[in-house]
Design a protein around this motif. Structure first.
Motif, PDB file in Angstrom:
ATOM      1  N   ASP A   1       0.869  -1.170   0.000  1.00 14.24           N
ATOM      2  CA  ASP A   1       0.000   0.000   0.000  1.00 14.24           C
ATOM      3  C   ASP A   1       0.914   1.231   0.000  1.00 14.24           C
ATOM      4  O   ASP A   1       1.641   1.459   0.966  1.00 14.24           O
ATOM      5  CB  ASP A   1      -0.860  -0.071   1.283  1.00 14.24           C
ATOM      6  CG  ASP A   1      -1.847   1.076   1.371  1.00 14.24           C
ATOM      7  OD1 ASP A   1      -2.155   1.684   0.328  1.00 14.24           O
ATOM      8  OD2 ASP A   1      -2.325   1.343   2.497  1.00 14.24           O
TER       9      ASP A   1
ATOM     10  N   TYR B   1       1.610   7.179  -0.022  1.00 18.59           N
ATOM     11  CA  TYR B   1       2.415   8.337   0.407  1.00 18.59           C
ATOM     12  C   TYR B   1       3.728   8.464  -0.362  1.00 18.59           C
ATOM     13  O   TYR B   1       4.611   9.202   0.070  1.00 18.59           O
ATOM     14  CB  TYR B   1       2.695   8.235   1.917  1.00 18.59           C
ATOM     15  CG  TYR B   1       1.417   8.279   2.721  1.00 18.59           C
ATOM     16  CD1 TYR B   1       0.743   9.478   2.914  1.00 18.59           C
ATOM     17  CD2 TYR B   1       0.859   7.120   3.254  1.00 18.59           C
ATOM     18  CE1 TYR B   1      -0.446   9.526   3.626  1.00 18.59           C
ATOM     19  CE2 TYR B   1      -0.329   7.156   3.959  1.00 18.59           C
ATOM     20  CZ  TYR B   1      -0.980   8.364   4.138  1.00 18.59           C
ATOM     21  OH  TYR B   1      -2.165   8.415   4.826  1.00 18.59           O
TER      22      TYR B   1
ATOM     23  N   SER C   1      -2.971   6.009  -4.671  1.00 22.82           N
ATOM     24  CA  SER C   1      -4.125   6.873  -4.492  1.00 22.82           C
ATOM     25  C   SER C   1      -3.809   8.280  -4.964  1.00 22.82           C
ATOM     26  O   SER C   1      -2.654   8.711  -4.897  1.00 22.82           O
ATOM     27  CB  SER C   1      -4.469   6.895  -3.014  1.00 22.82           C
ATOM     28  OG  SER C   1      -5.443   7.853  -2.758  1.00 22.82           O
TER      29      SER C   1
ATOM     30  N   SER D   1      -5.448  10.632  -3.451  1.00 27.10           N
ATOM     31  CA  SER D   1      -5.905  11.372  -2.268  1.00 27.10           C
ATOM     32  C   SER D   1      -4.848  12.302  -1.705  1.00 27.10           C
ATOM     33  O   SER D   1      -5.111  13.463  -1.430  1.00 27.10           O
ATOM     34  CB  SER D   1      -6.307  10.388  -1.169  1.00 27.10           C
ATOM     35  OG  SER D   1      -7.529   9.779  -1.481  1.00 27.10           O
TER      36      SER D   1
END
Ligand code: PLP
Length: 397
Positions: free
Chosen positions: A204, A207, A235, A237
């Motif tokens: 994952d 960042y 992501s 985000s």
């Protein structure tokens, strides 16, 4: 009415509880400054919003999207991976857009975990790795992330009987909540371990673009053989301040990507197309916003670290991520300490134990607090130190 056991056993999501406490305080008229959730305060860059508005006007985008995303978006993701990490991806088979990484992280458990299967999950870790596992009927086996090991898991400690039942391994660097980073060496060791035990790897990496002091995080897929055994979740985000638009992706191993596509196409109907066009603009448009945002986060990081150290909390400046992982003072547990900060000075931080047993003894602070709030929050933290030293002085009398 009888709820399913899986719901009865489901813990409340960490931030739902924290946000409830903040809302209660604010409803009483109290001013609360929150360093809790990692939700960028800086707006989505203008070029992305303009593309989104333009696409929203086009009736073609008012209809159901395809569940595997626009081919142009998959192509843009593949181009970005090649240009940023030197990783070549087949946009049709090795890329799948998601409704935010969280959605894909939760759903991939359904592709691998049958009742009684095990997923190896970092502790402390993003709670969705274990919750997804449990909802699928499996069991998380926690890999401690401790300071002594640079907050990297020690694969040698996993017992044989667990390895036999393990189907998935979760890793996450730059790491939430510890802010630790991993190099290619660690990712190469992860691939070797996973291949040896036939475990699929989910890295994952939301960042990778938030980094400081010139440091450039690597992708798990840069490790040799990574694509044969794993995928990477990513992501928009955090990289492009798009938490509110809900878009991310999974890339890598085609069998894993295809399995998730099969689950998702049965459960959701894709990502609103105007948002997909906004994501294409994010990947293909100017990238200088990333450096600009990182300069802001780096300045905040330094201010927060200085204040934490001033009030006696040990914290090292992270090289990447949006988080500071600070040791709490002796004599507290992380929940008591968090409550104390909220009650005494109206500052919210996240208790480390919310990310797992090995998060005890720490709190997490997010750098996504607007500058005005940050300055106020830091001066309140200084006030907290004063009241404690007063307390110590009186208790010593
Ligand atoms: C480690 C980690 N993974 C995934 C996510 C979810 O990202 P998204 O907004 O794309 O769902 C977060 C969000 O905070 C996170 O911290």
């Amino acid at each position: 009415m009888r709820l399913a056991k899986r719901i009865e056993n489901l813990p409340p999501y960490l931030f739902v509880e924290i946000n409830k406490k903040i809302a209660e305080k604010r409803a009483k008229g109290e001013d609360v400054i929150s360093f809790a959730i990692g939700d960028p305060d800086i707006p989505t860059p203008n070029n992305i919003i303009e593309k989104l508005c333009q696409a929203a006007q086009d009736p073609v985008n008012h209809r159901y999207p395809e569940s595997d995303g626009l081919p142009e978006l998959r192509q843009a993701i593949a181009e970005w991976y090649e240009q940023r990490f030197g990783v070549v991806l087949d946009p049709d088979k090795e890329v799948l857009p998601l409704i935010g990484a969280k959605e894909g992280i939760a759903h991939i458990a359904l592709c691998f975990i049958d009742a009684g299967d095990v997923a190896l999950v970092p502790d402390p870790g993003y709670p969705v790795y274990s919750v997804g596992t449990m909802l699928a009927g499996g069991r998380p086996y926690y890999l401690p992330l401790i300071d002594k090991n640079g907050f990297l898991p020690d694969f040698n400690t996993v017992p044989e009987n667990i390895l036999r039942r393990a189907k998935l391994l979760w890793i996450n660097y730059p790491n939430c909540p510890t802010g630790a980073v991993a190099d290619l060496n660690f990712f190469n060791r992860t691939v070797e371990f996973a291949q040896r035990h036939g475990v699929a790897v989910c890295h994952d990496g939301p960042y990778t673009e938030i980094a400081f002091d010139g440091y450039q995080p690597v992708s798990f897929l840069q490790a040799s053989g990574a694509k044969e055994i794993g995928v990477e979740f990513h992501s928009l985000s955090k990289s492009y301040n798009m938490t509110g638009w809900r878009i991310g992706m999974v890339v890598g191993n085609k069998v894993m990507v295809d399995a998730l596509k099969r689950v998702k196409s049965n459960l959701d109907s894709g990502i609103p197309q105007a948002i997909q066009y906004a994501a294409i603009e994010a990947f293909r448009g100017p990238q200088d916003c990333i450096q600009q945002h990182n300069a802001i986060y780096q300045r905040r990081r330094d201010l927060v670290i200085e204040m934490l150290n001033n009030i006696g909390l040990e914290a090292k400046p992270p090289k990447a991520s949006l988080y500071i992982w600070a040791r709490i003072p002796e004599g507290y547990n992380s929940v008591d300490f968090t409550t104390d900060l909220l009650e005494q000075v109206g500052v919210v931080v996240t208790p480390g134990v919310g990310y797992g047993k090995h998060g005890e003894g720490y709190v997490r602070l997010s750098l996504t607090v607007p500058d005005a709030g940050l300055v106020k929050g830091l001066s309140r933290l200084a006030g907290w130190r004063d009241s404690r030293s007063k307390f110590r002085m009186t208790s010593n009398l």
